[in-house]
Design a protein around this motif. Sequence first.
Motif, PDB file in Angstrom:
ATOM      1  N   HIS A  79      -2.678   3.399  -3.351  1.00 15.86           N
ATOM      2  CA  HIS A  79      -3.012   2.095  -3.918  1.00 15.86           C
ATOM      3  C   HIS A  79      -2.963   1.037  -2.823  1.00 15.86           C
ATOM      4  O   HIS A  79      -2.115   1.085  -1.938  1.00 15.86           O
ATOM      5  CB  HIS A  79      -2.000   1.709  -5.006  1.00 15.86           C
ATOM      6  N   PHE A  80      -3.854   0.068  -2.931  1.00 13.73           N
ATOM      7  CA  PHE A  80      -3.843  -1.102  -2.052  1.00 13.73           C
ATOM      8  C   PHE A  80      -3.880  -2.318  -2.968  1.00 13.73           C
ATOM      9  O   PHE A  80      -4.863  -2.528  -3.698  1.00 13.73           O
ATOM     10  CB  PHE A  80      -5.055  -1.095  -1.115  1.00 13.73           C
ATOM     11  N   ILE A  81      -2.815  -3.110  -2.956  1.00 13.86           N
ATOM     12  CA  ILE A  81      -2.647  -4.150  -3.979  1.00 13.86           C
ATOM     13  C   ILE A  81      -2.160  -5.439  -3.336  1.00 13.86           C
ATOM     14  O   ILE A  81      -1.321  -5.426  -2.433  1.00 13.86           O
ATOM     15  CB  ILE A  81      -1.624  -3.697  -5.051  1.00 13.86           C
ATOM     16  N   VAL A  82      -2.675  -6.558  -3.847  1.00 16.34           N
ATOM     17  CA  VAL A  82      -2.187  -7.885  -3.480  1.00 16.34           C
ATOM     18  C   VAL A  82      -1.851  -8.643  -4.752  1.00 16.34           C
ATOM     19  O   VAL A  82      -2.680  -8.722  -5.671  1.00 16.34           O
ATOM     20  CB  VAL A  82      -3.221  -8.678  -2.655  1.00 16.34           C
ATOM     21  N   PHE A  83      -0.639  -9.206  -4.802  1.00 17.12           N
ATOM     22  CA  PHE A  83      -0.241 -10.092  -5.892  1.00 17.12           C
ATOM     23  C   PHE A  83      -0.024 -11.500  -5.336  1.00 17.12           C
ATOM     24  O   PHE A  83       0.764 -11.672  -4.392  1.00 17.12           O
ATOM     25  CB  PHE A  83       1.070  -9.635  -6.535  1.00 17.12           C
ATOM     26  N   PRO A  84      -0.696 -12.518  -5.875  1.00 19.00           N
ATOM     27  CA  PRO A  84      -0.340 -13.889  -5.491  1.00 19.00           C
ATOM     28  C   PRO A  84       1.101 -14.182  -5.894  1.00 19.00           C
ATOM     29  O   PRO A  84       1.491 -13.958  -7.039  1.00 19.00           O
ATOM     30  CB  PRO A  84      -1.329 -14.745  -6.286  1.00 19.00           C
ATOM     31  N   LYS A  85       1.906 -14.685  -4.969  1.00 16.29           N
ATOM     32  CA  LYS A  85       3.309 -14.930  -5.282  1.00 16.29           C
ATOM     33  C   LYS A  85       3.474 -16.065  -6.279  1.00 16.29           C
ATOM     34  O   LYS A  85       4.481 -16.119  -7.001  1.00 16.29           O
ATOM     35  CB  LYS A  85       4.095 -15.193  -4.007  1.00 16.29           C
ATOM     36  N   SER A  86       2.500 -16.956  -6.356  1.00 15.83           N
ATOM     37  CA  SER A  86       2.581 -18.018  -7.369  1.00 15.83           C
ATOM     38  C   SER A  86       2.530 -17.426  -8.769  1.00 15.83           C
ATOM     39  O   SER A  86       3.244 -17.887  -9.675  1.00 15.83           O
ATOM     40  CB  SER A  86       1.440 -19.019  -7.174  1.00 15.83           C
ATOM     41  N   ALA A 119       0.864  -1.188   0.000  1.00 21.81           N
ATOM     42  CA  ALA A 119       0.000   0.000   0.000  1.00 21.81           C
ATOM     43  C   ALA A 119       0.889   1.222   0.000  1.00 21.81           C
ATOM     44  O   ALA A 119       1.900   1.263   0.709  1.00 21.81           O
ATOM     45  CB  ALA A 119      -0.913   0.012   1.226  1.00 21.81           C
ATOM     46  N   GLY A 120       0.532   2.214  -0.787  1.00 21.28           N
ATOM     47  CA  GLY A 120       1.339   3.416  -0.790  1.00 21.28           C
ATOM     48  C   GLY A 120       0.903   4.393  -1.849  1.00 21.28           C
ATOM     49  O   GLY A 120      -0.086   4.184  -2.549  1.00 21.28           O
ATOM     50  N   GLU A 121       1.661   5.493  -1.947  1.00 19.31           N
ATOM     51  CA  GLU A 121       1.281   6.544  -2.883  1.00 19.31           C
ATOM     52  C   GLU A 121       2.509   7.129  -3.565  1.00 19.31           C
ATOM     53  O   GLU A 121       3.644   6.884  -3.149  1.00 19.31           O
ATOM     54  CB  GLU A 121       0.508   7.653  -2.170  1.00 19.31           C
ATOM     55  N   ALA A 122       2.255   7.876  -4.612  1.00 16.83           N
ATOM     56  CA  ALA A 122       3.314   8.559  -5.354  1.00 16.83           C
ATOM     57  C   ALA A 122       2.869   9.981  -5.650  1.00 16.83           C
ATOM     58  O   ALA A 122       1.681  10.274  -5.711  1.00 16.83           O
ATOM     59  CB  ALA A 122       3.604   7.827  -6.672  1.00 16.83           C
ATOM     60  N   SER A 123       3.847  10.880  -5.804  1.00 14.68           N
ATOM     61  CA  SER A 123       3.495  12.255  -6.149  1.00 14.68           C
ATOM     62  C   SER A 123       2.947  12.295  -7.567  1.00 14.68           C
ATOM     63  O   SER A 123       3.393  11.564  -8.447  1.00 14.68           O
ATOM     64  CB  SER A 123       4.719  13.168  -6.043  1.00 14.68           C
ATOM     65  N   LEU A 124       1.976  13.172  -7.777  1.00 15.33           N
ATOM     66  CA  LEU A 124       1.342  13.274  -9.089  1.00 15.33           C
ATOM     67  C   LEU A 124       1.290  14.730  -9.538  1.00 15.33           C
ATOM     68  O   LEU A 124       0.299  15.210 -10.045  1.00 15.33           O
ATOM     69  CB  LEU A 124      -0.078  12.701  -9.030  1.00 15.33           C
ATOM     70  N   ASP A 125       2.376  15.440  -9.302  1.00 16.20           N
ATOM     71  CA  ASP A 125       2.378  16.862  -9.634  1.00 16.20           C
ATOM     72  C   ASP A 125       3.076  17.116 -10.966  1.00 16.20           C
ATOM     73  O   ASP A 125       3.613  16.220 -11.594  1.00 16.20           O
ATOM     74  CB  ASP A 125       3.023  17.675  -8.514  1.00 16.20           C
ATOM     75  N   ALA A 126       3.045  18.370 -11.385  1.00 17.82           N
ATOM     76  CA  ALA A 126       3.616  18.748 -12.687  1.00 17.82           C
ATOM     77  C   ALA A 126       5.108  19.012 -12.524  1.00 17.82           C
ATOM     78  O   ALA A 126       5.592  20.125 -12.655  1.00 17.82           O
ATOM     79  CB  ALA A 126       2.917  19.994 -13.222  1.00 17.82           C
ATOM     80  N   THR A 127       5.859  17.963 -12.226  1.00 15.14           N
ATOM     81  CA  THR A 127       7.285  18.152 -12.007  1.00 15.14           C
ATOM     82  C   THR A 127       8.118  17.786 -13.225  1.00 15.14           C
ATOM     83  O   THR A 127       9.327  17.762 -13.152  1.00 15.14           O
ATOM     84  CB  THR A 127       7.760  17.314 -10.796  1.00 15.14           C
ATOM     85  N   TRP A 128       7.481  17.478 -14.324  1.00 18.75           N
ATOM     86  CA  TRP A 128       8.209  17.312 -15.565  1.00 18.75           C
ATOM     87  C   TRP A 128       7.303  17.715 -16.712  1.00 18.75           C
ATOM     88  O   TRP A 128       6.102  17.886 -16.533  1.00 18.75           O
ATOM     89  CB  TRP A 128       8.793  15.916 -15.698  1.00 18.75           C
ATOM     90  N   PRO A 129       7.848  17.939 -17.906  1.00 21.34           N
ATOM     91  CA  PRO A 129       7.087  18.583 -18.976  1.00 21.34           C
ATOM     92  C   PRO A 129       5.821  17.824 -19.343  1.00 21.34           C
ATOM     93  O   PRO A 129       5.793  16.598 -19.374  1.00 21.34           O
ATOM     94  CB  PRO A 129       8.073  18.594 -20.146  1.00 21.34           C
ATOM     95  N   LEU A 130       4.777  18.567 -19.664  1.00 23.44           N
ATOM     96  CA  LEU A 130       3.505  17.960 -20.058  1.00 23.44           C
ATOM     97  C   LEU A 130       3.633  17.157 -21.341  1.00 23.44           C
ATOM     98  O   LEU A 130       2.829  16.272 -21.611  1.00 23.44           O
ATOM     99  CB  LEU A 130       2.447  19.049 -20.243  1.00 23.44           C
ATOM    100  N   THR A 131       4.648  17.456 -22.141  1.00 25.87           N
ATOM    101  CA  THR A 131       4.830  16.727 -23.393  1.00 25.87           C
ATOM    102  C   THR A 131       5.543  15.398 -23.191  1.00 25.87           C
ATOM    103  O   THR A 131       5.626  14.592 -24.107  1.00 25.87           O
ATOM    104  CB  THR A 131       5.662  17.579 -24.369  1.00 25.87           C
ATOM    105  N   ALA A 132       6.054  15.146 -21.985  1.00 23.98           N
ATOM    106  CA  ALA A 132       6.812  13.928 -21.745  1.00 23.98           C
ATOM    107  C   ALA A 132       5.878  12.736 -21.530  1.00 23.98           C
ATOM    108  O   ALA A 132       4.783  12.902 -21.002  1.00 23.98           O
ATOM    109  CB  ALA A 132       7.719  14.101 -20.534  1.00 23.98           C
ATOM    110  N   PRO A 133       6.303  11.538 -21.928  1.00 25.72           N
ATOM    111  CA  PRO A 133       5.489  10.348 -21.636  1.00 25.72           C
ATOM    112  C   PRO A 133       5.451  10.087 -20.136  1.00 25.72           C
ATOM    113  O   PRO A 133       6.381  10.419 -19.409  1.00 25.72           O
ATOM    114  CB  PRO A 133       6.224   9.233 -22.384  1.00 25.72           C
ATOM    115  N   GLY A 134       4.349   9.488 -19.696  1.00 22.98           N
ATOM    116  CA  GLY A 134       4.243   9.152 -18.286  1.00 22.98           C
ATOM    117  C   GLY A 134       3.668  10.242 -17.418  1.00 22.98           C
ATOM    118  O   GLY A 134       3.650  10.124 -16.200  1.00 22.98           O
TER     119      GLY A 134
END
Length: 388
Positions: A147-154, A122-137
Amino acid sequence: MQAGPREITTPFRPIPLDIPEGMKPNEFFNSTENLADLVHNNGLLVNPENLLLYRKALGHSNEFDCSIIYNTSQTILDPMGRPVRRTQVPEPVRHVWNRMNGVIIEYMLEQYPDPAEALVLAGEASLDATWPLTAPGVPSIRMLHNHFIVFPKSELADAPLADPGNPNLTDGGQHSLFQAYMREVYRAFFTRALDLQILRPASDHEARLGLTGYPHGLPSWEIQGGVEALKDIRFWREYDAILQGFLDFYRTFFSQVSTRNAPMPEGVHFPDAVEEVLLFNNDFLKTAKKVRDRCFTDAKYAHAIRWQPAFKQLIYRNDEGRLIVTISQNSIGNAITELLGVVVNRVPDAEAYERVEPALVEKLLEVRRRLVEVDLGEGIATEGWPAT
């Protein structure tokens, strides 16, 4: 079994949204119209603090996957003016948000008690305009969400190894910059700045997942007391302090890159540690000079720099069942799962998604019931589920 990052495939149901002519996807996804669709089609719960729990339409995992977003789309129309990190969230909202985090994480650990069978994070990431709007991502929703996520290790074990050169896994070079030249001062700064009682520094070995070999060299802390500690407000204050320390380090470093011998940035959280550990450290300032000198001659390199702080911070369970907190300098908008060496390849496949949807929704509705029970919000009705 060979350790290494894994690339899993996750099917999703195509989202029936038409992007208006002349708009780019990231422009539309920032709109109030799109956020309203998120509420009506995937919303699970909302509260007076504008915290919205929702099912991830483009999920990372179909085992368990949901998010809480601080939905300011009805109150702040300027996407660049919305809170994008925990330190910008009003205290009453953060108080409720922390309680919601604790309830959901406790449910995940209860539902998936064996660390050998499930990766829980579980965790978060910054989502601010810290790089150009024309850049991918560029973030598709400029509002703080986690986000709260579970992945089966299998499934992870059966997944093919991911390309270790994937730029999302390498973090665009800035992580390696910190680790190659400033590893010791980075950790020394955290030690000097932070007064931690619940969080204990963890070694690389304790933090690393055996299956993926990640995370790589990040400062990490064990949550002493495990899930019960999440019910203590002191833990969340320490969790915030880690982010505050990271922001101070990042801002101070890139202010020195931008301007030689720049003064201490305004509003730092730990001024004594900034002055004593960073601004008088030759390795720190030498590295800033190295980056600054390259910017003068390498336009592409300078263009790619995130001049403002960008981060990923998360809580996850290690192989021994201990809860670990870590933080990374996020440079190119990579997914939070990639911090732990999990690359998600999303593919449109409505039939495959529909086969797993009932079990996923059942878990999400149980989480919602628990949140409602402790007065953390009211249910939302959609075509897929009732309000109660």
